[in-house]
Design a protein around this motif. Sequence first.
Motif, PDB file in Angstrom:
ATOM      1  N   VAL A 213       0.846  -1.197   0.000  1.00 18.31           N
ATOM      2  CA  VAL A 213       0.000   0.000   0.000  1.00 18.31           C
ATOM      3  C   VAL A 213       0.879   1.243   0.000  1.00 18.31           C
ATOM      4  N   ARG A 214       1.927   1.257   0.823  1.00 15.97           N
ATOM      5  CA  ARG A 214       2.837   2.415   0.840  1.00 15.97           C
ATOM      6  C   ARG A 214       3.409   2.685  -0.550  1.00 15.97           C
ATOM      7  N   TRP A 215       3.867   1.611  -1.205  1.00  8.69           N
ATOM      8  CA  TRP A 215       4.467   1.753  -2.534  1.00  8.69           C
ATOM      9  C   TRP A 215       3.433   2.283  -3.521  1.00  8.69           C
ATOM     10  N   ALA A 216       2.237   1.715  -3.498  1.00 12.93           N
ATOM     11  CA  ALA A 216       1.187   2.109  -4.437  1.00 12.93           C
ATOM     12  C   ALA A 216       0.803   3.580  -4.259  1.00 12.93           C
ATOM     13  N   VAL A 217       0.720   4.034  -3.025  1.00 19.31           N
ATOM     14  CA  VAL A 217       0.362   5.428  -2.766  1.00 19.31           C
ATOM     15  C   VAL A 217       1.464   6.364  -3.270  1.00 19.31           C
ATOM     16  N   ARG A 218       2.713   6.003  -3.053  1.00 14.37           N
ATOM     17  CA  ARG A 218       3.814   6.833  -3.575  1.00 14.37           C
ATOM     18  C   ARG A 218       3.754   6.896  -5.102  1.00 14.37           C
ATOM     19  N   GLN A 219       3.488   5.765  -5.746  1.00 17.31           N
ATOM     20  CA  GLN A 219       3.401   5.730  -7.203  1.00 17.31           C
ATOM     21  C   GLN A 219       2.206   6.545  -7.693  1.00 17.31           C
ATOM     22  N   ALA A 220       1.091   6.423  -7.017  1.00 19.84           N
ATOM     23  CA  ALA A 220      -0.105   7.177  -7.394  1.00 19.84           C
ATOM     24  C   ALA A 220       0.133   8.678  -7.270  1.00 19.84           C
ATOM     25  N   ALA A 221       0.873   9.092  -6.264  1.00 22.32           N
ATOM     26  CA  ALA A 221       1.181  10.513  -6.097  1.00 22.32           C
ATOM     27  C   ALA A 221       2.016  11.029  -7.273  1.00 22.32           C
ATOM     28  N   LEU A 222       2.870  10.171  -7.814  1.00 24.46           N
ATOM     29  CA  LEU A 222       3.705  10.569  -8.949  1.00 24.46           C
ATOM     30  C   LEU A 222       2.933  10.586 -10.263  1.00 24.46           C
ATOM     31  N   THR A 223       1.962   9.691 -10.402  1.00 20.40           N
ATOM     32  CA  THR A 223       1.285   9.505 -11.693  1.00 20.40           C
ATOM     33  C   THR A 223      -0.125  10.078 -11.755  1.00 20.40           C
ATOM     34  N   GLY A 224      -0.681  10.489 -10.619  1.00 15.53           N
ATOM     35  CA  GLY A 224      -2.056  10.982 -10.603  1.00 15.53           C
ATOM     36  C   GLY A 224      -3.094   9.869 -10.572  1.00 15.53           C
ATOM     37  N   ALA A 225      -2.660   8.658 -10.295  1.00 14.03           N
ATOM     38  CA  ALA A 225      -3.577   7.516 -10.241  1.00 14.03           C
ATOM     39  C   ALA A 225      -4.357   7.502  -8.929  1.00 14.03           C
ATOM     40  N   THR A 226      -5.397   6.696  -8.898  1.00 14.26           N
ATOM     41  CA  THR A 226      -6.094   6.411  -7.651  1.00 14.26           C
ATOM     42  C   THR A 226      -5.631   5.046  -7.168  1.00 14.26           C
ATOM     43  N   VAL A 227      -5.825   4.772  -5.892  1.00 13.09           N
ATOM     44  CA  VAL A 227      -5.439   3.489  -5.311  1.00 13.09           C
ATOM     45  C   VAL A 227      -6.694   2.778  -4.831  1.00 13.09           C
ATOM     46  N   GLN A 228      -6.823   1.519  -5.226  1.00 10.38           N
ATOM     47  CA  GLN A 228      -7.935   0.685  -4.772  1.00 10.38           C
ATOM     48  C   GLN A 228      -7.350  -0.453  -3.936  1.00 10.38           C
ATOM     49  N   VAL A 229      -7.605  -0.415  -2.641  1.00 11.77           N
ATOM     50  CA  VAL A 229      -7.128  -1.441  -1.716  1.00 11.77           C
ATOM     51  C   VAL A 229      -8.177  -2.542  -1.679  1.00 11.77           C
ATOM     52  N   VAL A 230      -7.786  -3.752  -2.085  1.00 15.17           N
ATOM     53  CA  VAL A 230      -8.721  -4.881  -2.192  1.00 15.17           C
ATOM     54  C   VAL A 230      -8.362  -5.934  -1.153  1.00 15.17           C
ATOM     55  N   THR A 231      -9.353  -6.307  -0.354  1.00 19.46           N
ATOM     56  CA  THR A 231      -9.190  -7.371   0.635  1.00 19.46           C
ATOM     57  C   THR A 231     -10.215  -8.448   0.337  1.00 19.46           C
ATOM     58  N   ALA A 232      -9.725  -9.641   0.032  1.00 19.29           N
ATOM     59  CA  ALA A 232     -10.609 -10.774  -0.255  1.00 19.29           C
ATOM     60  C   ALA A 232     -10.800 -11.589   1.015  1.00 19.29           C
ATOM     61  N   TRP A 233     -11.957 -12.230   1.104  1.00 19.01           N
ATOM     62  CA  TRP A 233     -12.223 -13.086   2.260  1.00 19.01           C
ATOM     63  C   TRP A 233     -13.018 -14.299   1.813  1.00 19.01           C
ATOM     64  N   GLU A 234     -12.835 -15.376   2.549  1.00 20.03           N
ATOM     65  CA  GLU A 234     -13.568 -16.612   2.295  1.00 20.03           C
ATOM     66  C   GLU A 234     -14.094 -17.139   3.623  1.00 20.03           C
ATOM     67  N   VAL A 235     -15.161 -17.906   3.558  1.00 17.78           N
ATOM     68  CA  VAL A 235     -15.658 -18.591   4.748  1.00 17.78           C
ATOM     69  C   VAL A 235     -14.672 -19.721   5.021  1.00 17.78           C
ATOM     70  N   PRO A 236     -14.083 -19.773   6.218  1.00 14.27           N
ATOM     71  CA  PRO A 236     -13.109 -20.830   6.527  1.00 14.27           C
ATOM     72  C   PRO A 236     -13.722 -22.222   6.395  1.00 14.27           C
ATOM     73  N   MET A 237     -12.888 -23.176   6.001  1.00 13.97           N
ATOM     74  CA  MET A 237     -13.339 -24.558   5.835  1.00 13.97           C
ATOM     75  C   MET A 237     -13.969 -25.105   7.109  1.00 13.97           C
ATOM     76  N   ALA A 238     -13.516 -24.657   8.261  1.00 14.52           N
ATOM     77  CA  ALA A 238     -14.049 -25.144   9.532  1.00 14.52           C
ATOM     78  C   ALA A 238     -15.527 -24.815   9.682  1.00 14.52           C
ATOM     79  N   TYR A 239     -16.016 -23.855   8.902  1.00 11.99           N
ATOM     80  CA  TYR A 239     -17.418 -23.472   8.981  1.00 11.99           C
ATOM     81  C   TYR A 239     -18.250 -24.157   7.907  1.00 11.99           C
ATOM     82  N   GLY A 240     -17.742 -25.245   7.366  1.00  5.98           N
ATOM     83  CA  GLY A 240     -18.432 -25.956   6.291  1.00  5.98           C
ATOM     84  C   GLY A 240     -19.747 -26.556   6.737  1.00  5.98           C
ATOM     85  N   ALA A 241     -20.231 -27.516   5.965  1.00  6.51           N
ATOM     86  CA  ALA A 241     -21.554 -28.096   6.167  1.00  6.51           C
ATOM     87  C   ALA A 241     -21.750 -28.699   7.560  1.00  6.51           C
TER      88      ALA A 241
END
Length: 148
Positions: free
Chosen positions: A21-49
């Motif tokens: 994230v630090r790197w992406a923000v520094r790069q975005a500041a140089l290029t005028g880009a926006t940063v999209q922070v994506v966090t994926a999640w899954e239901v743990p296998m322990a919570y199965g059927a």
Amino acid sequence: MEQPERIVVGTDGSEESVEAVRWAVRQAALTGATVQVVTAWEVPMAYGAGAMVMPDEAEFDAAAKQVAEQTVRAAEAEDGEVAVERKTVMGHPARVLVEAAEGAALLVLGSRGRGGFKGMLLGSVSQHCIANAPCPVLVVRASSAPRG
């Protein structure tokens, strides 16, 4: 008016993802880009059927939102100069990040996440994204990322 370029960053709360994230923000500041922070999640296998009590998906999404928020805060990414968006998505991180990178200028990842074996240079999600992302991929190592 044309949309600014978008840099997607995969996060899981690890030090490597904070550095990404630090790197992406520094790069975005140089290029005028926006940063999209994506966090994926899954239901743990322990919570199965066979699980007696299945937590609501909203609980997992709330936990992912908290991880994203803590990562952005730890990266000190919000200085007002760069637009930082947070996005949480249910699904396997490798698939989610490849899909999120569609149309992006760059996908930035930490070299290792929270799972797997610490001795490996790249985690399985990073390897999958390098091979399948529709845009360039930058992999950041926490120990080698410059600060400031």
